[in-house]
Design an enzyme around this catalytic site. Sequence first.
Site, PDB file in Angstrom:
ATOM      1  N   LYS A  52      16.831  46.939  37.228  1.00 29.37           N
ATOM      2  CA  LYS A  52      15.760  47.940  37.273  1.00 29.37           C
ATOM      3  C   LYS A  52      14.550  47.368  38.006  1.00 29.37           C
ATOM      4  O   LYS A  52      13.916  48.054  38.816  1.00 29.37           O
ATOM      5  CB  LYS A  52      15.380  48.366  35.842  1.00 29.37           C
ATOM      6  CG  LYS A  52      16.454  49.240  35.196  1.00 29.37           C
ATOM      7  CD  LYS A  52      16.241  49.464  33.708  1.00 29.37           C
ATOM      8  CE  LYS A  52      17.441  50.219  33.128  1.00 29.37           C
ATOM      9  NZ  LYS A  52      17.427  50.358  31.681  1.00 29.37           N
ATOM     10  N   GLN A  96      14.460  48.769  26.493  1.00 30.79           N
ATOM     11  CA  GLN A  96      15.863  48.506  26.797  1.00 30.79           C
ATOM     12  C   GLN A  96      16.688  48.496  25.507  1.00 30.79           C
ATOM     13  O   GLN A  96      16.351  47.803  24.550  1.00 30.79           O
ATOM     14  CB  GLN A  96      15.976  47.146  27.527  1.00 30.79           C
ATOM     15  CG  GLN A  96      17.370  46.834  28.021  1.00 30.79           C
ATOM     16  CD  GLN A  96      17.852  47.809  29.089  1.00 30.79           C
ATOM     17  OE1 GLN A  96      17.110  48.219  29.972  1.00 30.79           O
ATOM     18  NE2 GLN A  96      19.120  48.188  28.996  1.00 30.79           N
ATOM     19  N   ASP A 119      12.840  57.613  29.893  1.00 33.35           N
ATOM     20  CA  ASP A 119      14.241  57.716  29.444  1.00 33.35           C
ATOM     21  C   ASP A 119      14.538  59.117  28.899  1.00 33.35           C
ATOM     22  O   ASP A 119      15.704  59.465  28.690  1.00 33.35           O
ATOM     23  CB  ASP A 119      14.517  56.679  28.342  1.00 33.35           C
ATOM     24  CG  ASP A 119      15.157  55.402  28.884  1.00 33.35           C
ATOM     25  OD1 ASP A 119      15.736  55.453  29.995  1.00 33.35           O
ATOM     26  OD2 ASP A 119      15.095  54.366  28.202  1.00 33.35           O
TER      27      ASP A 119
END
Length: 283
Positions: A52, A96, A119
């Site tokens: 990322k 994460q 997200d």
Amino acid sequence: MRDPVVLSGRELASEVRKSLALEITATAGRPPGLAVVMVGDDPASGVYVSMKEKACAKAGISSSIARLPGTATQDELLREIERLNGDDSVDGILCQLPLPGHLSPDSVASAILPWKDVDGFHPVNVGKLWRGEEGLFPCTPVGITAMLDHYGIAIDGARAVIVGRSNIVGKPMAALLLRRHSTVTVAHSHTPDLQDLCSTADILIAAVGKPRFITPDFVKYGATVIDVGTSRTADGLSGDVDYEPVLEKCGAITPVPGGVGPLTIAFLLSNTVAAWRAARIRG
Ligand code: NAP
């Protein structure tokens, strides 16, 4: 019957990333900012976080990683989220997963400001997704929808079966396809006659996490098969679909790797840029 189309996520992801990079370069002011919170030192998470980070750098997005030890408490984690919520240079925040067992991913999802929730896990964004409103939605299903569009695969009126009901893939995938007028069935480990059900699908999406679970018997001739699964096996990375034999029967299919995976990161960048655009408008 014509040859099946192999749906390349790499190709579409590269187009999306280039177009985001162009937009960022052409816009005056500070670049978009993404903050990744990582708790503990799970090696697989470390690999995803560094992917990322690299993707952000290439697109011109400024990224930072907040690393907390695996022993961090829920309060410490929430304080870190709070700090990032208040940082005006941060447009997007993600934590994460998986988190160590003593931490609650749901509390984290609810703690991130909805407009920084790249997200798409915050209850407000989940609600907007199901209500058909604008918002930030989970990257993998958004990427899959974009890929179906990119390859001209009809979503409106299609019968879609999704195997897997996670909050990350299965449920948001169902909402997105429903918004686009597919007739959607979500299957899971308690679904009876799964093979018969799957073999009715025009679009079959496998998000199970079981290598080669979907064999040709699950697939209707000419169907589009989307393989979300990524399992590490002795033979390397494996999808949920038994690729070679299913390729003989389907109309279109995503490979693993090179199918859904690259889209997830591309659409994370896209969500970050969307959050940045919205922040510019808010001023
Ligand atoms: P998850 O939370 O583990 O959920 C798996 C789902 O599969 C559950 O809903 C489960 O049903 C269902 N399932 C398990 N065994 C089944 C069976 N025998 N028959 C029917 N359904 C069954 O998974 P996830 O987070 O959605 O991830 C799924 C896979 O996608 C994993 O391999 C993951 O690594 C991969 N993934 C890839 C990407 C990418 O970017 N490529 C992104 C996200 C996830 P129950 O709900 O009844 O337990």
